[in-house]
Design a protein around this motif. Structure first.
Motif, short mmCIF file in Angstrom:
data_model
loop_
_atom_site.label_atom_id
_atom_site.label_comp_id
_atom_site.label_asym_id
_atom_site.label_seq_id
_atom_site.Cartn_x
_atom_site.Cartn_y
_atom_site.Cartn_z
N HIS A 28 0.91 -0.84 -0.10
CA HIS A 28 0.20 0.09 -0.34
C HIS A 28 1.05 1.27 0.07
N GLN A 36 -5.88 5.38 1.50
CA GLN A 36 -5.70 4.31 0.42
C GLN A 36 -6.27 3.95 -0.08
N ALA A 37 -7.29 2.67 0.94
CA ALA A 37 -8.11 1.56 0.76
C ALA A 37 -9.19 2.74 0.85
N ARG A 38 -10.04 3.61 1.77
CA ARG A 38 -11.08 4.28 1.42
C ARG A 38 -10.78 5.78 0.56
N PHE A 41 -10.30 2.73 -3.36
CA PHE A 41 -11.33 1.67 -3.36
C PHE A 41 -13.13 1.65 -3.04
N GLU A 61 -12.68 -8.69 -5.45
CA GLU A 61 -11.09 -8.16 -5.82
C GLU A 61 -10.40 -8.45 -6.16
N ASN A 69 -7.86 -3.68 2.43
CA ASN A 69 -9.35 -3.53 1.58
C ASN A 69 -10.49 -4.25 1.96
N THR A 73 -13.17 -2.16 4.28
CA THR A 73 -14.74 -1.95 3.52
C THR A 73 -15.63 -3.35 4.66
N TYR A 164 -12.86 -4.28 -6.65
CA TYR A 164 -11.38 -2.99 -6.87
C TYR A 164 -10.29 -3.90 -7.41
N ASP A 166 -7.01 -4.30 -7.56
CA ASP A 166 -5.08 -4.07 -7.22
C ASP A 166 -5.15 -4.93 -7.05
N THR A 197 -9.83 1.31 -9.21
CA THR A 197 -8.64 0.97 -9.28
C THR A 197 -6.86 2.12 -9.33
#
Length: 634
Positions: A28, A36-38, A41, A61, A69, A73, A164, A166, A197
């Motif tokens: 990450h 970053q995930a929030r 994605f 994903e 991630n 979620t 997602y 990733d 992405t």
């Protein structure tokens, strides 16, 4: 999906950030993985708003990685009072972490620790293939596909509401976002699906557009060179996915198959009526006091062994959800030792472990000296040891599964189903006198060999194989501490006895026979030569049951074929089916592991949810496969 050995990820931190040697990239952004995930994605897919008010929502994903991630979620879903009733999360991962490494990684985010603890406790052995995990009391269904994305993606059966994408930067892992991969996503996209992405090549973006996605570039996340979001809006008309509205089902048969079906449907909110001709559950083939819990192994990782492996792992995980073996129901997870017959088979068994690269928490080699200490056979050649295996009393497990259904289950015992009629989209189950027992839009036939008596199931190639189990006083055989099997099996002490078996007889004799007793005692003498004190003239005690089997010894799971209608093509989907009529039959001698897995697969089919197994393996157990083979032969 080819069988292969996994190469697990190695835990490594670079400047405090998880790092993947295989791809030469961080898992990450250095600016903050959770942020970053929030941003990328969840925000890129319009979440949590898009799942609000839905009965079910599915996310796919392409690179599970550290699971960050997923945890982000899950946390957002739990914190949302308007969340969907069910969240399905399907993720592909070629190099999964061990559970112990995930625990260390997730310590970087203390706010995620309660969720991480659940995930790590349910984490499967690192075995290639699909794994279904139930989290958050079953409201989160996580399906992990361990393998290469090129192999796994075609095998997924799902309608994803969000993607997602990733799996490291495109320059570090180009295969993850290759055009030939991205172009396949339209098959898995639900209407109005979205995609997010943080990086994709120009060729990849064009592949998405050709697949029906409208692409945009929103404000990027700090530290990332680019970000892309998309919405699935193809020019062609999509088939509508109409969810089941009338969620009522009748299950015929209260053996292990039927009880598992009741539990899995009730867990999803279905109202289930169980019809059983006996006064109690598990009175036929599921009536033995001890059934063996173990997978099936093959050196080439064939379809049958991969299915049995998936079923075994799911069953063990599902029983933990019920409360555990030996706690919620009678049994013991004592391990199973599968002995090699001779030196040649021992060599083959060891070669299979080496070639498949299976982890020790799934199976490991028991050296000849260790096997000899357990069996008393100094000439032992060793064997496979399955540490999560053991024995279960099927009747106790059936009652635990039925109890878990709560108010969602209506039990109708001492009611024999003799015929089925369908009118106005509703099936009616009638008894021998023609009186209606129950009605519902969905019927699941799970009656073992008795299910063959219905007019709609008579064309199925089911047969009954007699099996006699011998009961011996535990003191007379010096009961082993674990299940030992080879050419037959012997269990530890269960209710004061050891069970030995079982015969495979091609007749319908229902009473105990002396010749079958002697056959079992000969098997016992081979398994425990130094521990046996009984003679071949021992008292005749035991039980006779009949296994329901198919010609290829694989079960029947899914929509039942309609033999009165013509087949219109050479594929399984060209075989006509009885609408709303399904089967869970033909479990043979592996009903304990087939039942929970097959019930979960059928429930997923009925819900239109992601399937817990590869598409190609679903075809192997399709009830219409024999009709199609006959049609192909002309």
């Amino acid at each position: 999906m080819p069988a292969h050995r996994l190469a697990p990820a190695t835990l490594k931190l670079q400047d405090g950030i998880p790092y993947a040697d295989a791809h030469g990239d961080n898992y990450h952004s250095a600016k903050g993985g959770l942020e970053q995930a929030r941003h990328v994605f969840l925000g890129g897919n319009g979440l949590p708003q898009r799942w609000q008010g839905r009965r079910s929502f599915a996310i796919l994903e392409t690179g599970f990685g550290s699971g960050l991630n997923f945890l982000a979620t899950w946390q957002a879903w739990r914190d949302d009072p308007e969340r969907s009733a069910q969240l399905h999360y399907v993720a592909i991962e070629k190099h999964p972490f061990a559970a112990s490494d995930l625990e260390k990684l997730h310590a970087l985010w203390p706010q995620l620790q309660p969720l991480s603890a659940q995930l790590c406790a349910a984490w499967p052995p690192l075995v290639a293939g699909f794994h279904r995990l139930a989290l958050d009391e079953g409201r989160i269904q996580l399906t992990l596909a361990f393998g290469d994305v090129a192999d796994c993606l075609p095998e997924i059966q799902a309608a994803a509401d969000a993607f997602y994408l990733d799996g490291f930067a495109p320059s570090k892992n180009p295969g993850m976002r290759a055009p030939q991969i991205l172009s396949r996503l339209n098959r898995l996209a639900a209407p109005d699906a979205t995609l997010a992405t943080y990086g994709v090549t120009g060729d990849g973006r064009r592949a998405l557009m050709q697949a029906g996605f409208l692409c945009q570039r929103p404000p990027r996340f700090r530290g990332k060179p680019q970000m892309l979001v998309a919405r699935f809006a193809p020019r062609w008309q999509q088939p509508l996915r109409i969810p089941v509205q009338d969620r009522r089902a009748i299950v015929i048969g209260a053996g292990i198959a039927g009880c598992a079906a009741c539990e899995r449907l009730a867990a999803r909110g279905w109202q289930v009526t169980l019809v059983e001709r006996h006064a109690q559950p598990a009175r036929e083939a599921s009536g033995n006091i001890a059934g063996i819990v173990m997978p099936m192994m093959s050196r080439d990782g064939n379809q049958a062994s991969r299915l049995a492996r998936a079923a075994y792992l799911y069953a063990v995980a599902q029983w933990r959800q019920l409360g555990g073996i030996g706690a919620a129901f009678a049994g013991r997870q004592c391990g199973v030792l599968q002995l090699a017959h001779d030196a040649q088979q021992a060599t083959l068994q060891r070669a299979a472990l080496e070639e498949l690269g299976l982890p020790a928490d799934f199976v490991r080699w028991s050296e000849p000296a260790d096997a000899a200490a357990l069996t008393g056979n100094r000439a032992s050649h060793g064997g496979w040891f399955f540490p999560q295996g053991g024995w279960v009393t099927p009747a106790s497990l059936c009652e635990a599964m039925l109890s878990a259904c709560g108010a969602k289950l209506l039990r109708l015992f001492c009611k024999g189903a003799a015929s089925l009629e369908r009118s106005g989209g509703i099936w009616m189950v009638r008894d021998e006198a023609g009186a209606e027992i129950a009605s519902a839009p969905v019927v699941v036939v799970a009656g073992g060999i008795d299910g063959h008596r219905l007019p709609q199931t008579r064309s199925l190639p089911l047969d009954a194989i007699r099996g006699q189990v011998t009961h011996l006083s535990a003191a007379s055989v010096k009961a082993p501490p674990l299940v030992i099997c080879g050419d037959g099996y012997v269990t530890p002490e269960v209710q004061g006895i050891c069970t030995v078996g079982a015969t495979y007889d091609d007749d319908r004799e229902t009473v105990l026979r002396r010749d079958s007793q002697e056959e079992n005692l000969q098997r016992l003498a081979q398994l425990l030569p130094a521990a046996v004190t009984v003679t071949l003239g021992a008292e005749l005690r035991g039980r006779v049951g009949f296994r329901c089997v198919t010609p290829d010894r694989m079960p029947l799971v899914g929509a039942l074929p309609d033999a009165d209608l013509p087949i219109t093509g050479s594929r399984l989907r060209d075989v006509p089916r009885h609408p709303g009529l399904y089967g869970l039959m033909g479990y043979g001698s592996r009903g304990l592991i087939w039942a929970p897995f097959a019930a979960e697969l059928l429930a997923s089919m009925l819900e239109g949810a992601p399937l817990p197994i590869e598409r190609s393996l679903v075809d192997v157990i399709d009830p219409a496969r024999f009709a199609l083979k006959a049609y192909r032969r002309g």
